[in-house]
Each structure stands twice: as structure tokens, then as C-alpha cells.
Design a protein around this motif. Structure first.
Motif, short mmCIF file in Angstrom:
data_model
loop_
_atom_site.label_atom_id
_atom_site.label_comp_id
_atom_site.label_asym_id
_atom_site.label_seq_id
_atom_site.Cartn_x
_atom_site.Cartn_y
_atom_site.Cartn_z
N ARG A 159 0.84 -1.20 0.00
CA ARG A 159 0.00 0.00 0.00
C ARG A 159 0.87 1.25 0.00
O ARG A 159 2.09 1.18 0.14
CB ARG A 159 -0.93 0.02 1.22
CG ARG A 159 -0.18 0.07 2.55
CD ARG A 159 -1.12 0.16 3.72
NE ARG A 159 -0.40 0.29 4.98
CZ ARG A 159 -0.98 0.53 6.14
NH1 ARG A 159 -2.29 0.69 6.21
NH2 ARG A 159 -0.25 0.64 7.25
N GLY A 160 0.22 2.41 -0.13
CA GLY A 160 0.90 3.69 0.01
C GLY A 160 2.10 3.85 -0.90
O GLY A 160 2.06 3.52 -2.09
N LEU A 161 3.19 4.36 -0.33
CA LEU A 161 4.40 4.57 -1.12
C LEU A 161 4.92 3.26 -1.69
O LEU A 161 5.40 3.23 -2.83
CB LEU A 161 5.49 5.21 -0.25
CG LEU A 161 5.31 6.67 0.17
CD1 LEU A 161 6.47 7.10 1.04
CD2 LEU A 161 5.19 7.57 -1.04
N GLY A 162 4.83 2.18 -0.93
CA GLY A 162 5.34 0.91 -1.41
C GLY A 162 4.66 0.46 -2.68
O GLY A 162 5.33 0.04 -3.64
N LEU A 163 3.35 0.57 -2.72
CA LEU A 163 2.60 0.17 -3.92
C LEU A 163 2.93 1.10 -5.09
O LEU A 163 3.05 0.64 -6.24
CB LEU A 163 1.11 0.20 -3.62
CG LEU A 163 0.16 -0.27 -4.73
CD1 LEU A 163 0.49 -1.68 -5.18
CD2 LEU A 163 -1.29 -0.18 -4.25
N GLU A 164 3.12 2.37 -4.81
CA GLU A 164 3.47 3.31 -5.88
C GLU A 164 4.88 3.03 -6.40
O GLU A 164 5.14 3.16 -7.60
CB GLU A 164 3.37 4.75 -5.39
CG GLU A 164 3.62 5.81 -6.45
CD GLU A 164 2.67 5.71 -7.64
OE1 GLU A 164 3.08 6.13 -8.75
OE2 GLU A 164 1.53 5.24 -7.48
N THR A 179 0.45 17.23 1.59
CA THR A 179 0.85 18.15 0.52
C THR A 179 1.09 17.46 -0.81
O THR A 179 0.73 17.98 -1.87
CB THR A 179 2.14 18.88 0.94
OG1 THR A 179 1.95 19.48 2.23
CG2 THR A 179 2.49 19.97 -0.07
N PHE A 180 1.72 16.28 -0.77
CA PHE A 180 2.16 15.64 -2.02
C PHE A 180 1.43 14.34 -2.29
O PHE A 180 1.00 13.64 -1.37
CB PHE A 180 3.67 15.37 -1.95
CG PHE A 180 4.51 16.60 -1.72
CD1 PHE A 180 4.75 17.49 -2.75
CD2 PHE A 180 5.03 16.86 -0.46
CE1 PHE A 180 5.52 18.63 -2.53
CE2 PHE A 180 5.79 17.99 -0.23
CZ PHE A 180 6.04 18.88 -1.27
N THR A 181 1.31 14.01 -3.57
CA THR A 181 0.74 12.74 -3.96
C THR A 181 1.82 11.66 -3.89
O THR A 181 3.01 11.97 -3.98
CB THR A 181 0.18 12.78 -5.39
OG1 THR A 181 1.29 12.97 -6.31
CG2 THR A 181 -0.82 13.91 -5.56
N PRO A 182 1.42 10.40 -3.74
CA PRO A 182 2.42 9.33 -3.79
C PRO A 182 3.20 9.33 -5.10
O PRO A 182 4.40 9.03 -5.11
CB PRO A 182 1.57 8.06 -3.65
CG PRO A 182 0.34 8.50 -2.92
CD PRO A 182 0.08 9.90 -3.42
#
Length: 230
Positions: free
Chosen positions: A11-16, A195-198
Motif C-alpha cells: 500500500r501507500g508509497l510501497g505500492l506506488e 501536501t504531495f501525492t504518492p
């Protein structure tokens, strides 16, 4: 073939990270505790043959110690140490306990160190030879103006020391390390008001990883490349 291993890939950063590295044509080893329940990751992997799921509980030393044999002969160009917890219930004076502290330290600090230990030869055997630790600006002692976040701050500050030590110890093998603050990102951890998108954060981190040299190894940066004081 270039290859990346990503922890906390469900999920999150990992998935991105999984999405962006596979889009770049890299082979992706997506590691998470329970692949069978990681619905979004599993679906993405089923549609992308370059993504391989790995069951890895970073709190289980046996899982980590099994990796060298599981990945024997596989060069890992980028090792992304992404799995982490915020430690919300061990953040302020009055609520901290030994068990809460140890849980945060085990995931955020001990696990990355053991993963570097287990996979250092795989990274050294690659072309890019890069280890990225997802840290946080709140790990900065010089930038701590508000206190609190006791377990998270200290666990990430310790992670930074691990990455600097690894930069020194593995330099002769050409291995480089970087501690990266991903920014305040719109994930489950960061919240929808972040503030930022993944997509923005991960693209920046990958760019910093690709620009890393032995001269800049062991540094502490924001995903946009700006430096953070220790």
C-alpha cells in the motif's frame, strides 16, 4: 536486467514504487507481510509479469534470514527499505511503554539493518548498487522544534545512522545508501490533507536514487534533492 526489491509494497508509497519501477521496465520484487490479503498489489502483479510477490514479515527474523537463499544469484540494483510504522500510540509523554517502543524500533530500525545485512551481497552484485531508506524530516535533531513523536523520531534517526554506517562499510563494494524524507504524502499514514501525492514523492525518490554517487552516499535528503540537517 535491473531489479528492485521493495518492502511494505502492499500500500501507500510501497505500492506506488511497484507501479513506477515496473513502468520503467524493471523487474520488481514486491515484499509484504500478507500478499494473499494485499488485494490491490495482487491484482497489479497479476496484470504485470515483471512483478513478483514475496511474503516477508519484517518483524520475523527468520523471514529476513531466509532471503539470501530465496534470492540466491539474483542481483538487486535498488533495495527500497520502505516498511514502517508511525507509532501513534507511543508518541507523547504519558503513553509510552516498553512494548510499544520495541514494536516501533523493530519495524523502523532493526528490520532495515537486518535486511541490509541479509541482502548486501545481492546489492553488491548489481549494476546500480543502491540502498534507499525511507526516513523522515522529523528524524532531524536540528529540525526538532516541537518535540513529541518520540518513538517515530528516534527510530528514524537510528535508521539514518544505520544507512550512514552501511555507506561506510559497503563503499569498497561500490554500494551506495541514501536516507530520504518522502515529504508529507497523501497515504494512509500521511492523511488526505497531505501536501504531495504518492506519485510525486516516489518519482522524486527514484530520481534521487538514480543520481546517487559514492561521493554523496550516506546523505539525508528530501525527495526533491534538497539536504536535511542531521
Amino acid at each position: 536486467m535491473t531489479k528492485v526489491l521493495i518492502t511494505g509494497a502492499n500500500r501507500g508509497l510501497g505500492l506506488e514504487f511497484v507501479r513506477q519501477y515496473s513502468a520503467k521496465g524493471w523487474d520488481v520484487l514486491a515484499a509484504c507481510r500478507s500478499p494473499e490479503s494485499a488485494t490491490e498489489l495482487t491484482k497489479y502483479a497479476s496484470d504485470n509479469p515483471k512483478v513478483e510477490l514475496i511474503k516477508l514479515d519484517v518483524t520475523n527474523e527468520a523471514d529476513i534470514n531466509a532471503l539470501p537463499e530465496t534470492l540466491k544469484g539474483q542481483a538487486i540494483d535498488h533495495l527500497i527499505l520502505n516498511a514502517g510504522v508511525l507509532g501513534d500510540d507511543c508518541a507523547t509523554l504519558g503513553e509510552m511503554t516498553q512494548s510499544k517502543w520495541l514494536e516501533v524500533l523493530n519495524i523502523n530500525t532493526v528490520a532495515p539493518a537486518l535486511l541490509i545485512q541479509a541482502l548486501r551481497d545481492n546489492v553488491a552484485a548489481s549494476e546500480h548498487k543502491t540502498i534507499i531508506g525511507i526516513s523522515s524530516r522529523v528524524a532531524s535533531i536540528g529540525d526538532n522544534g516541537s518535540g513529541n513523536m518520540y518513538s517515530y523520531r528516534t527510530s528514524k534517526a537510528a535508521l539514518n545512522q544505520i544507512l550512514v554506517s552501511a555507506a561506510r562499510n559497503l563503499a569498497e563494494q561500490g554500494v551506495k545508501t541514501l536516507a530520504v524524507h518522502p515529504g508529507w504524502v497523501q497515504t494512509d499514514m500521511g492523511g488526505k490533507d497531505a501536501t504531495f501525492t504518492p506519485q510525486e514523492s516516489v518519482a522524486g525518490i527514484i530520481n534521487q536514487a538514480e543520481q546517487l554517487t559514492l561521493e554523496t552516499s550516506g546523505s539525508f535528503k528530501v525527495f526533491d534533492g534538497s539536504d536535511i540537517e542531521w
